[in-house]
Design an enzyme around this catalytic site. Structure first.
Site, PDB file in Angstrom:
ATOM      1  N   SER A 144      42.736  42.605  43.382  1.00  0.00           N
ATOM      2  CA  SER A 144      44.147  42.735  42.994  1.00  0.00           C
ATOM      3  C   SER A 144      44.478  44.215  42.906  1.00  0.00           C
ATOM      4  CB  SER A 144      44.365  42.089  41.623  1.00  0.00           C
ATOM      5  OG  SER A 144      45.592  42.544  41.081  1.00  0.00           O
ATOM      6  N   TYR A 157      42.916  41.931  32.585  1.00  0.00           N
ATOM      7  CA  TYR A 157      42.804  41.332  33.931  1.00  0.00           C
ATOM      8  C   TYR A 157      42.353  42.402  34.924  1.00  0.00           C
ATOM      9  CZ  TYR A 157      44.629  39.582  38.451  1.00  0.00           C
ATOM     10  OH  TYR A 157      44.768  39.218  39.771  1.00  0.00           O
TER      11      TYR A 157
HETATM   12  N1  LIG Z   1      49.372  35.822  43.318  1.00  0.00           N
HETATM   13  C1  LIG Z   1      49.350  37.155  43.311  1.00  0.00           C
HETATM   14  O1  LIG Z   1      50.397  37.805  43.195  1.00  0.00           O
HETATM   15  C2  LIG Z   1      48.040  37.878  43.462  1.00  0.00           C
HETATM   16  C3  LIG Z   1      48.097  39.260  43.668  1.00  0.00           C
HETATM   17  C4  LIG Z   1      46.905  39.961  43.808  1.00  0.00           C
HETATM   18  C5  LIG Z   1      45.689  39.286  43.752  1.00  0.00           C
HETATM   19  N2  LIG Z   1      45.651  37.940  43.535  1.00  0.00           N
HETATM   20  C6  LIG Z   1      44.327  37.295  43.491  1.00  0.00           C
HETATM   21  O2  LIG Z   1      44.306  36.277  44.471  1.00  0.00           O
HETATM   22  C7  LIG Z   1      43.375  35.262  44.092  1.00  0.00           C
HETATM   23  C8  LIG Z   1      44.039  33.904  44.217  1.00  0.00           C
HETATM   24  O3  LIG Z   1      45.078  33.832  43.265  1.00  0.00           O
HETATM   25  P1  LIG Z   1      46.394  32.958  43.452  1.00  0.00           P
HETATM   26  O4  LIG Z   1      47.535  33.853  43.239  1.00  0.00           O
HETATM   27  O5  LIG Z   1      46.324  32.133  44.672  1.00  0.00           O
HETATM   28  O6  LIG Z   1      46.270  32.066  42.123  1.00  0.00           O
HETATM   29  P2  LIG Z   1      46.245  30.484  41.890  1.00  0.00           P
HETATM   30  O7  LIG Z   1      47.345  29.836  42.633  1.00  0.00           O
HETATM   31  O8  LIG Z   1      46.185  30.348  40.404  1.00  0.00           O
HETATM   32  O9  LIG Z   1      44.848  30.044  42.527  1.00  0.00           O
HETATM   33  C9  LIG Z   1      43.623  30.366  41.943  1.00  0.00           C
HETATM   34  C10 LIG Z   1      42.527  29.539  42.582  1.00  0.00           C
HETATM   35  O10 LIG Z   1      41.280  29.829  41.907  1.00  0.00           O
HETATM   36  C11 LIG Z   1      40.664  28.589  41.551  1.00  0.00           C
HETATM   37  N3  LIG Z   1      39.836  28.770  40.358  1.00  0.00           N
HETATM   38  C12 LIG Z   1      40.215  29.239  39.143  1.00  0.00           C
HETATM   39  N4  LIG Z   1      39.175  29.205  38.293  1.00  0.00           N
HETATM   40  C13 LIG Z   1      38.120  28.704  39.004  1.00  0.00           C
HETATM   41  C14 LIG Z   1      36.781  28.396  38.666  1.00  0.00           C
HETATM   42  N5  LIG Z   1      36.296  28.631  37.434  1.00  0.00           N
HETATM   43  N6  LIG Z   1      35.978  27.871  39.620  1.00  0.00           N
HETATM   44  C15 LIG Z   1      36.445  27.645  40.878  1.00  0.00           C
HETATM   45  N7  LIG Z   1      37.713  27.915  41.248  1.00  0.00           N
HETATM   46  C16 LIG Z   1      38.542  28.414  40.316  1.00  0.00           C
HETATM   47  C17 LIG Z   1      41.841  27.639  41.308  1.00  0.00           C
HETATM   48  O11 LIG Z   1      41.467  26.285  41.486  1.00  0.00           O
HETATM   49  P3  LIG Z   1      41.018  25.269  40.331  1.00  0.00           P
HETATM   50  O12 LIG Z   1      41.951  25.485  39.170  1.00  0.00           O
HETATM   51  O13 LIG Z   1      41.143  23.934  41.014  1.00  0.00           O
HETATM   52  O14 LIG Z   1      39.618  25.621  40.027  1.00  0.00           O
HETATM   53  C18 LIG Z   1      42.780  28.044  42.459  1.00  0.00           C
HETATM   54  O15 LIG Z   1      42.385  27.386  43.649  1.00  0.00           O
HETATM   55  C19 LIG Z   1      42.957  35.594  42.662  1.00  0.00           C
HETATM   56  O16 LIG Z   1      41.685  36.214  42.682  1.00  0.00           O
HETATM   57  C20 LIG Z   1      44.007  36.593  42.184  1.00  0.00           C
HETATM   58  O17 LIG Z   1      43.446  37.489  41.235  1.00  0.00           O
HETATM   59  C21 LIG Z   1      46.803  37.222  43.397  1.00  0.00           C
END
Ligand SMILES: NC(=O)c1ccc[n+]([C@@H]2O[C@H](COP(=O)([O-])OP(=O)(O)OC[C@H]3O[C@@H](n4cnc5c(N)ncnc54)[C@H](OP(=O)(O)O)[C@@H]3O)[C@@H](O)[C@H]2O)c1
Length: 267
Positions: A144, A157
């Site tokens: 991130s 975070y």
């Molecule tokens: N959205 C943004 O603006 C943004 C920006 C920069 C970076 N990111 C990064 O991108 C990545 C994906 O985030 P996202 O935005 O797509 O968020 P999201 O929609 O909340 O998805 C997160 C994913 O991680 C899985 N997860 C969470 N805890 C887990 C665990 N203990 N074991 C296995 N899987 C787990 C969740 O599935 P389950 O709940 O089914 O386990 C879900 O599939 C993250 O690392 C986040 O830090 C996001």
């Protein structure tokens, strides 16, 4: 621009049940890759399967990345079926935001376990396997911008993501002769479920501010960056500029990051 080719590649996506991870699965299936999608929610994984229809190119497996044994079991399960992993994308993540006093110990531990320990377990188990492969693989950490910029109310975070960055950088140097590629990719603000578990007063205004990228677009840019093999890639132009400022004009970057708007209730 030509689309990167993932045809026939075996790709493991951790954190695949929603947001960026699920979008990656859809793009990879459309690009004829063999995809293994892993996350905790069996229901959401089943939805991905239903979407993919009878495709033999999608395998799903529930996993909690915080448990090292589950990561070990996942990798052996995949290995039995495919004999190799060309690309593993660590997309599992959780964010708890808010002022320092609002971050509970349980939240801090969950962020460290999900954003850092799980990545550690994956790297520790998968690197030796990939080294044995004839065609060495690639491991991608979805980091991130907060890991480098740490806006207010995101410091815990940010720390959990920065730990993952440092781990990957060190291992890239340690494994530089192995042929395995280790990449860190920084998505910009993307419309997903991230932060949705938080009450509104825990969300800083910068989190909801401005336009967010569609998860599908983010997945497309991410896969292009993987195909290009850049060891670090920031996916949003505006943040690329801030990364440059952080490096070359840190006092200006400090002023910009510190002025990000916060919420009201808990300050
Ligand atoms: N959205 C943004 O603006 C943004 C920006 C920069 C970076 N990111 C990064 O991108 C990545 C994906 O985030 P996202 O935005 O797509 O968020 P999201 O929609 O909340 O998805 C997160 C994913 O991680 C899985 N997860 C969470 N805890 C887990 C665990 N203990 N074991 C296995 N899987 C787990 C969740 O599935 P389950 O709940 O089914 O386990 C879900 O599939 C993250 O690392 C986040 O830090 C996001």
């Amino acid at each position: 621009m030509e689309k990167p080719s993932f045809r026939g590649k075996v790709v493991l996506v951790l954190g695949a049940s929603g947001g960026i991870g699920a979008a990656l699965v859809r793009r990879l299936l459309a690009a004829d890759a063999q995809v293994i999608a892993a996350a905790r929610s069996p229901e959401r994984l089943a939805m991905l399967e239903r979407e993919a229809g009878v495709s033999a190119r999608l395998l799903t497996r529930p996993i909690d990345v915080r448990d090292c044994q589950q990561v070990v079991d996942l990798l052996s399960w995949v290995w039995e079926r495919t004999g190799r992993i060309d690309l593993a994308i660590y997309c599992a993540g959780i964010e708890y935001l808010g002022p320092l006093k609002a971050i509970s110990r349980a939240e801090l531990e969950e962020m460290m376990a999900t954003n850092f320990y799980g990545l550690f377990f994956l790297l520790q188990q998968l690197l030796p396997l990939m080294e044995q492969q004839q065609e060495k693989g690639t491991i991608v950490s979805v980091s991130s911008p907060m890991a480098r910029l740490a806006f207010p109310w995101a410091s815990a975070y940010a720390a959990s993501k920065a730990a993952g960055d440092a781990l990957l950088t060190g291992l890239r140097r340690e494994y530089r002769r192995s042929g395995v590629r280790l990449l860190t990719i920084y998505p910009g603000p993307t419309a997903t479920g991230a932060g949705q578990q938080l009450s509104p007063e825990r969300l800083p205004r910068w989190h909801e501010h401005g336009t967010k990228m569609e998860a599908g677009r983010c997945a497309e840019l991410l896969l292009r960056a993987v195909a290009a093999g850049q060891r670090q890639r920031v996916l949003a132009g505006s943040l690329r500029l801030l990364f440059l400022l952080e490096r070359w004009l840190p006092s200006l970057s400090e002023r910009i990051c510190a002025s990000m708007p916060l919420g009201e209730a808990l300050t």
